[in-house]
Scaffold this motif. Structure first.
Motif, PDB file in Angstrom:
ATOM      1  N   LEU A  53       0.848  -1.191   0.000  1.00 46.07           N
ATOM      2  CA  LEU A  53       0.000   0.000   0.000  1.00 46.07           C
ATOM      3  C   LEU A  53       0.881   1.238   0.000  1.00 46.07           C
ATOM      4  O   LEU A  53       1.746   1.398   0.866  1.00 46.07           O
ATOM      5  CB  LEU A  53      -0.916   0.015   1.228  1.00 46.07           C
ATOM      6  N   SER A  55       0.390   5.134   0.218  1.00 46.85           N
ATOM      7  CA  SER A  55      -0.541   6.245   0.439  1.00 46.85           C
ATOM      8  C   SER A  55       0.197   7.543   0.725  1.00 46.85           C
ATOM      9  O   SER A  55      -0.386   8.502   1.236  1.00 46.85           O
ATOM     10  CB  SER A  55      -1.471   5.916   1.613  1.00 46.85           C
ATOM     11  N   ILE A  63      -2.339   0.383  -4.685  1.00 47.82           N
ATOM     12  CA  ILE A  63      -2.333  -0.943  -4.066  1.00 47.82           C
ATOM     13  C   ILE A  63      -1.794  -1.924  -5.097  1.00 47.82           C
ATOM     14  O   ILE A  63      -2.260  -1.963  -6.233  1.00 47.82           O
ATOM     15  CB  ILE A  63      -3.739  -1.357  -3.610  1.00 47.82           C
ATOM     16  N   VAL A 126      -6.803   4.635   6.280  1.00 44.40           N
ATOM     17  CA  VAL A 126      -6.570   3.198   6.252  1.00 44.40           C
ATOM     18  C   VAL A 126      -7.252   2.605   7.466  1.00 44.40           C
ATOM     19  O   VAL A 126      -6.934   2.968   8.606  1.00 44.40           O
ATOM     20  CB  VAL A 126      -5.068   2.873   6.263  1.00 44.40           C
ATOM     21  N   GLN A 129      -4.858  -3.001   7.900  1.00 45.18           N
ATOM     22  CA  GLN A 129      -3.761  -3.402   7.033  1.00 45.18           C
ATOM     23  C   GLN A 129      -2.997  -4.538   7.711  1.00 45.18           C
ATOM     24  O   GLN A 129      -2.421  -4.361   8.779  1.00 45.18           O
ATOM     25  CB  GLN A 129      -2.807  -2.237   6.748  1.00 45.18           C
ATOM     26  N   ILE A 134      -6.278  -5.434   3.150  1.00 43.66           N
ATOM     27  CA  ILE A 134      -6.203  -3.996   3.396  1.00 43.66           C
ATOM     28  C   ILE A 134      -7.612  -3.444   3.251  1.00 43.66           C
ATOM     29  O   ILE A 134      -8.333  -3.800   2.312  1.00 43.66           O
ATOM     30  CB  ILE A 134      -5.252  -3.309   2.405  1.00 43.66           C
TER      31      ILE A 134
END
Length: 534
Positions: A53, A55, A63, A126, A129, A134
């Motif tokens: 991931l 971000s 992803i 999020v 995770q 996720i």
């Protein structure tokens, strides 16, 4: 407020999206809209261990599991890229970012123009995770300052390799539309839906496509057996052990066909929101769970969400709808055994003659060949899908350029002589005629579908008052969308003896509206019954 959902999608692949929306408590007056609650609906993506991931970028989320890479806009939650199998982006990156993968909702307040809202998020986070999954969230909270500019929904979107349309008038028409008014709250989960991206070693295109198709069908069976998925971490998606089961046996009693109980095969049995008989057809706000009976009428409906339902059914070969007369309360982990349920189809007397098969489609009637310039090659190779062609309604004018269809009982064959839809004829100026008639020499018991106004006359000139009129019915788009069935409507017409004469009798079925080429109706089945026997 009325909400009509449409999907905007570009590119070679589609992505699954699972979304739950919570309605605001709105009163369309001087009162201020307020929320009853905020229910989060999160985007979720379950992938293989080792998923990555990213971000950190301010405007995107990536992803990647080593096979598939998905890029979302941040914080909007639009899907802007899918990298797969060496293709940098299977979506059309020539389109703008907000025109690749998204939901939009077409909505309006009473007495205002339509508005389009792509339900873009304003916050990202999020949620979960770990090595198995996720879970990410793109959310937006509605407030008073958004009145009139945004659909009044709290949105927290959830994705899983597909985009799901949840309601639309595109095919079914306004009768299956959903309306939300006067403080009503509403919540519904759509998905998850599985999309299978398979591959094949180099072969001839024809053989490769066949192998891919057969492999996809095998995968479909495995996924159906796995539903409901156990990886969804949302309180709004019950797991298998949190759902219920209903079982029973459907039987049919029609003494004019058989003095004994008939055990129907492939009857459709389902649970839907409580309502009138047949109301499941237009109920779109709640959940429905359906199955088919086996060769002896037994059925089991598994994985039902907790709640209160009615049980409905319809049986191929018999007219009408069945409804179990007791509400059914589904509790987690509970199995309800209903025993034998007997359906007695509507009937007044024995059948004198019939046209068609009562199976809720017009597929048994005559379907013409399409125009060569408009032919779609895929359904053309499958007779059962022959109706899936553009422009078939105009073939009626080719076959009956000057006079409408006449069907003679005892001489005609409905598979060859009954055009599958009663549509308007067009003239040389490309306008559509008001007089679209079907003449039947003797008649009547009718099931009618699609947008029109049917008038029935018996042995009378067209200008005289009809013996029966449906009023404006249907309002769906089945003919225009290459369908073979619409909403099911059952009509009974009492034919008085003084209307009939010895010898030839003529029944006129007149379609009285002709605003365009798509106005028409499709018949499921017509029969004439004798008076009841004592």
């Amino acid at each position: 407020m009325k909400i009509i959902e449409e999907v905007g999608w570009r590119g070679k692949w589609s992505l699954l999206m699972m979304v739950c929306l919570t309605m605001a408590n709105l009163v369309w007056s001087e009162a201020v809209p307020v929320w009853s609650e905020k229910t989060p609906v999160r985007k979720f993506l379950a992938l293989d261990p080792g998923i990555q991931l990213n971000s950190k970028e301010h405007d995107k989320i990536i992803i990647d599991n080593g096979i598939l890479q998905i890029t979302f806009s941040k914080p909007d939650g639009l899907i802007i890229g899918i990298k797969y199998n060496g293709i940098e982006n299977v979506l059309d990156d020539a389109n703008t970012i907000d025109d690749r993968g998204y939901w939009d909702i077409v909505w309006y307040e009473p007495n205002t123009p339509l508005k389009i809202d792509k339900i873009e998020g304003t916050q990202f986070r999020v949620v979960t995770q770990n090595e198995d999954q996720i879970e990410i969230s793109f959310s937006r909270t509605w407030n008073q300052s958004n009145l009139g500019s945004q659909v009044p929904l709290n949105v927290d979107k959830r994705y899983k390799l597909f985009l799901k349309m949840f309601t639309s008038t595109h095919y079914t028409g306004k009768e299956v539309d959903t309306e939300y008014r006067n403080g009503e709250t509403w919540k519904k989960v759509f998905g998850p839906v599985f999309v299978y991206l398979n591959s094949q070693s180099r072969q001839s295109p024809e053989q490769s496509n066949k192998n891919l198709w057969e492999d996809a069908k095998r995968q479909m069976v495995r996924e159906v057996q796995s539903w409901p998925y156990d990886f969804v971490e949302s309180e709004d998606f019950p797991r298998a052990e949190e759902r219920g089961t209903v079982a029973g046996q459907l039987q049919v009693l029609d003494r004019y066909i058989n003095a004994k109980i008939i055990l129907p095969r492939f009857a459709s049995v389902g649970l839907a929101a409580p309502g009138e008989t047949g109301s499941w057809q237009t109920e779109a706000k709640g959940y429905q769970f359906w199955t088919q009976t086996d060769n002896r009428g037994y059925f089991t409906i598994n994985n039902i969400r907790p709640g209160t339902y009615n049980l409905y059914a319809w049986v191929p070969g018999f007219i009408g709808d069945y409804k179990y007369n007791v509400d059914i309360q589904i509790d987690p982990g509970r199995t309800i055994k209903l025993g034998s349920l007997v359906y007695q189809p509507p009937r007044n007397g024995p059948t004198m003659w019939e046209i068609g098969i009562p199976d809720r489609t017009a597929g048994e009637f005559y379907i013409p060949d399409p125009y060569p310039t408009l032919m779609n090659g895929l359904p053309a190779t499958n007779y059962n899908n022959k109706f899936r062609q553009y422009g078939l309604w105009n073939r009626y004018t080719d076959l009956y350029p000057n006079e409408d269809l006449t069907y003679t009982i005892g001489e005609c064959d409905y598979s060859e002589d009954w055009f599958f839809a009663q549509v308007n004829r067009y003239n040389i100026w490309n306008t559509y005629c008001f007089f679209a008639n079907i003449c039947i020499y003797i008649c009547m018991y009718i099931m009618i579908k699609v947008y029109n106004h049917l008038k029935v006359r018996i042995n009378k000139p067209v200008r005289e008052a009809p013996e029966f009129s449906t009023g404006l019915i249907g309002r769906d788009n089945a003919i225009a969308r290459h369908g073979i069935h619409g909403l099911y409507k059952l009509y009974r017409i009492d034919v008085k003896s003084n209307l009939l004469v010895r010898g030839k009798n003529i029944i006129y079925l007149r379609q009285s509206r002709s605003a365009g080429q798509f106005q028409g109706l499709m018949y499921d089945y017509i029969r004439l019954e004798e008076p009841p026997r004592t």
